[in-house]
Design an enzyme around this catalytic site. Structure first.
Site, short mmCIF file in Angstrom:
data_model
loop_
_atom_site.label_atom_id
_atom_site.label_comp_id
_atom_site.label_asym_id
_atom_site.label_seq_id
_atom_site.Cartn_x
_atom_site.Cartn_y
_atom_site.Cartn_z
CG PHE A 1 -1.11 2.47 2.68
CD1 PHE A 1 -0.44 1.61 1.81
CD2 PHE A 1 -0.61 2.64 3.95
CE1 PHE A 1 0.70 0.94 2.22
CE2 PHE A 1 0.53 1.98 4.37
CZ PHE A 1 1.19 1.12 3.50
CD GLU A 2 -7.60 4.27 1.24
OE1 GLU A 2 -7.98 4.39 0.06
OE2 GLU A 2 -7.74 3.21 1.87
CB THR A 3 -2.69 8.64 -2.65
OG1 THR A 3 -3.39 7.81 -3.54
CG2 THR A 3 -1.43 7.96 -2.16
#
Length: 148
Positions: free
Chosen positions: A14-16
């Site tokens: 989700f953060e990438t």
């Protein structure tokens, strides 16, 4: 407790990874870099390596894990539940997590529908509902209930 490798991979998904400083949304106060690392130490134009991003993530997760652990002291959470709460606290901030109705409901032993509903309330940024946050909160709730 510590975040599992599955939990870390979940957060990373989700953060990438971003090696250049950026603002996820224009209303953010701070710039972000790496895997969701933000704060006054991240300046416009900053860049980091993948190794530095991994180090920052480990440091940030350690702080978040300590906060979540102290918030749920005395509760026997499963690993998937701890991972879901770390992901949430990492994203919304430790203080917001510690003062959340979600945490209160978990401690009260609320039912799945109530807890899922509270996860689903953390989807706003800058006064707007973000689809990415909706997906993340649903996935965190699924993880919390062992459905991932």
């Amino acid at each position: 407790m510590k975040t599992s490798s599955k939990g870390i991979d979940f957060i990373k998904s989700f953060e990438t990874l971003q090696t250049q400083a950026y603002k996820p949304v224009p209303t953010e106060r701070f710039y972000t870099i790496g895997y969701g690392h933000c704060g006054p130490d991240v300046e416009p134009g900053s860049s980091i390596t993948v190794v530095e991003a991994e180090r920052l993530l480990a440091e940030d997760l350690a702080d978040t894990e300590r906060a979540v652990s102290s918030s749920i002291a005395g509760w026997n959470l499963r690993q998937c539940q701890f991972d879901a709460l770390v992901s949430l606290a990492f994203n919304i901030g430790v203080s917001a997590f510690q003062h959340s109705t979600l945490l209160k409901l978990i401690k009260q032993g609320a039912d799945e529908m109530s807890i899922r509903s509270e996860f689903g309330k953390w989807v706003h940024s800058g006064g707007r509902v973000l689809k990415g946050l909706q997906r993340r909160r649903k996935a965190e709730a699924d993880m919390f209930f062992g459905k991932m």
